[in-house]
Design an enzyme around this catalytic site. Structure first.
Site, mmCIF file in Angstrom:
data_model
loop_
_atom_site.group_PDB
_atom_site.id
_atom_site.type_symbol
_atom_site.label_atom_id
_atom_site.label_comp_id
_atom_site.label_asym_id
_atom_site.label_seq_id
_atom_site.Cartn_x
_atom_site.Cartn_y
_atom_site.Cartn_z
ATOM 1 N N LEU A 22 0.804 -1.321 -0.130
ATOM 2 C CA LEU A 22 0.004 -0.166 0.013
ATOM 3 C C LEU A 22 0.976 1.151 0.040
ATOM 4 C CD1 LEU A 22 -2.795 -0.585 2.883
ATOM 5 C CD2 LEU A 22 -3.000 -1.028 0.256
ATOM 6 N N ASP A 23 0.541 2.460 -0.612
ATOM 7 C CA ASP A 23 0.937 3.718 -0.301
ATOM 8 C C ASP A 23 1.144 4.183 1.035
ATOM 9 O OD1 ASP A 23 0.987 3.691 -3.288
ATOM 10 O OD2 ASP A 23 -0.583 5.059 -3.287
ATOM 11 N N THR A 24 2.279 4.661 1.340
ATOM 12 C CA THR A 24 2.543 5.023 2.796
ATOM 13 C C THR A 24 1.334 6.139 3.530
ATOM 14 O OG1 THR A 24 5.035 5.227 2.318
ATOM 15 C CG2 THR A 24 3.923 6.847 4.011
#
Length: 231
Positions: free
Chosen positions: A69-71
């Site tokens: 997942l994106d940060t």
């Protein structure tokens, strides 16, 4: 193997002390955690704290992140506790036996209550960093969207990602003219951050089916409540 005083196996620790993360699903082969926003999945040059660095490494290797997942995205993240489990998960992703549904709050109103977008995405570097842009030479990307509720020029939507491109949800929403609230790359910053949640993860394996639901993270909960969410 470590055992309790009664001779039964002791629970295996997952995270380093003081670095625990919320668990949504736990099985002998897999974990699904509720990743908080702002935490990277892998350590990098600019950050040492990450999901991966918080996991206790086993002597035989692993555990392994089965996807990413994106940060700034919160929610369901799958972790394989064994190498065989990782291979099974990778096969399920390749065969599209995984359903990923996201919740997002968009800035603006979509023209209809549901739809889909097939727009190839290409990574572009800029002096300020990089982003994904619609481009014919990009990788195919396919998303479906459904409006759950709208109010005050905000839209609560469910996004189903049929491909897994980097920043796919963010880039596709921006391409529709309705960037995700708080997106500093594809829209405008917001004091409470990006309002994107990996709400549901379902993976069908030969041996089991895993399903998890993640609640809105604290930073985005007030906006979801204003749009009708009830915990």
């Amino acid at each position: 193997m470590t055992t309790n005083r009664n001779g039964s196996p002791a629970p295996q620790r997952i995270f380093k002390s003081g670095q625990e993360l919320p668990l949504l699903v736990t099985t002998p082969r897999f974990l699904i955690i509720n990743k908080p926003p702002g935490l990277a999945v892998h350590p990098g040059p600019s950050t040492q704290d990450s999901v991966e660095s918080r996991l206790i490494t086993h002597t035989r290797g692993g555990p392994w992140l089965a996807h990413r997942l994106d940060t700034d995205t919160a929610g369901c993240l799958l972790i394989a506790r064994r190498k065989t489990a990782l291979i099974d998960a990778q096969t399920a992703f390749q065969k599209r036996k995984v359903t990923k549904r996201y919740w997002a709050i968009l800035s603006g109103m979509l023209p209809q209550t549901s739809g889909e977008i097939t727009l190839p995405l290409l990574r572009q570097s800029t002096p300020k960093g990089w982003k994904m842009i619609p481009h014919p030479k990009g990788d195919p990307a396919h998303s479906k969207w459904r409006v759950i509720h709208t109010q005050n020029n905000l839209s609560w939507v469910e996004l189903t990602l049929l491909t897994g491109r980097t920043h796919q949800a963010r880039a596709h929403c921006a391409a529709l003219g309705t960037p995700i609230l708080g997106d500093p790359v594809y829209g405008d910053r917001h004091s409470t951050g990006l309002h994107l949640l990996a709400r549901q993860l379902e993976i069908s394996l030969d041996t089991e089916t895993l399903t998890a639901l993640a609640p809105p993270a604290p930073n985005m909960l007030p906006a979801f409540v204003k749009l009708g969410f009830q915990s």
